[in-house]
Design an enzyme around this catalytic site. Sequence first.
Site: not given
Length: 485
Positions: A230, A249, A283, A381
């Site tokens: 976002a 990233e 991540c 996520e």
Amino acid sequence: MIRYRMLIDGQRTEAVGGGWFPVYDPSTEEIIAEAPKAGPADVDRAAKAARAAFDSGAWPQTTAQERGRLLFRLAEKIRNESAHLAELETRNTGKPIVEAEFDIADTATCFEYYGGLATKVLGHVNPVPDNALSLSLREPVGVAGQIIPWNYPLLMAAWKLAPALAAGCTCVLKPAEQTPLTALEMAGYFEEVGFPAGVVNIITGFGEEAGAPMVTHPAIDKIAFTGSAAVGKNILRNAAESIKRVTLELGGKSPNIFFADADFEAAVDGALFGVFINQGEVCSAGSRILVERPIYSKFIEALAEKSKAIRLGAPLDRETKMGPLVSKEQYERVREYQEIGKQEARLISGGGRPSSFAKGYYVEPTVFADVDNSTRIAREEVFGPVAAVIPFEGESEAIRIANDTPYGLAAAVWSRDIFRALRVVKSVRAGIVWVNHMQPTYVEAPWGGYKQSGFGRELGPWGIEEYLETKQVHINLNEQPIGWY
Ligand code: ADP
Ligand code: MG
């Protein structure tokens, strides 16, 4: 209360507005320090200092050899301070001390690697026709604005600063508001090892107040960002106005794919490591565990049993395998996904807050089985220790499910069949694919995303490329006039 100061133009400094914000130990929920609450005026000071250091003064005259040596000295300093830095990192993030020690060692190695690479940036001679000599020179991109997340605070700072400094850029770095302490501690090293004032500036504050003004500041040439999708989208939009170079990233929802012929013990172990290391605040977390039907029941049984046995504890305890999440906000977010998962799939372990902790942002390592890839826990996520196990039948279904995600940061495949493993490697759209492993990352090898996981590559020679411009030089070897008019 310990107050850490920022680094702007070689000076340890407070925010112009005089504000401070609290920094927590997520295992006790107590405030352990305060950091300056930077706003646009501080960004302006830092960006102008970095601009001046890039345009004039000692830095532009510095040779690649000298930049390399400075980075070697910084690496050495970090090694000397590693026990202290690891403890500070653990206190601020909640990650187990043993993991923080690896992070600090990797931080030093990253500065060292780019210290070596500084002298290996090569130009080209271009084979043009005509009586001319054509060269490509590599030059630093200028002032780099670098915005980083809270999961690997000092290591992410190194991934950003090291290649930029090796390339000859100057930097304004903003750590995440949750975890500014190790970067502010390191801020004291730059002068000591010999960096000129203004080459590295470190400001602390929140995204809207201290991050966003970097993205629009006219003195900054490039933004390098690691964080949420976002915010990445927001940065990309805001960077358009001044045509800043941008590398991003962003997140992932990475598939960890297990075929029935994989070594069973290693596979279960790899599934746990892939999704639960660093509390799952990674991540590239292997948060979608794809398991082939013939081993599915046995696999989820073993996963449930082993994840229940993961030792949660005080982050500074060397026996601890999982600490608390980084913040209250993150705790609440992960708790919510645990509840969403209960509506969408079958909970087989965890699913709540461990009862043994009165304080701290602890959550249980959580595994959902029979997950459909269209559900929220398979698509969004979580950034916490929540695994979604998805059954599949055969190679083509595994590949289809693996690629059915907006993200493309990482993937892993486990099989003893080399032909099949390599077909999967070629078919999965992701920036890294591990075979019979998941998570190791090396400074020598490229890192970055496909699809909505971002663009640009960090680490290795790819990392320095993102901080270099290319200048073409055309040298006429004809002494006669052009003679056209
Ligand atoms: P999280 O959701 O885990 O907090 P974020 O993407 O919000 O991850 O944060 C990553 C980094 O981006 C942090 O340093 C944060 O302060 C910064 N940030 C957040 N919002 C913005 C923004 N609008 N512009 C620039 N940086 C931001
Ligand atoms: Mg945020």
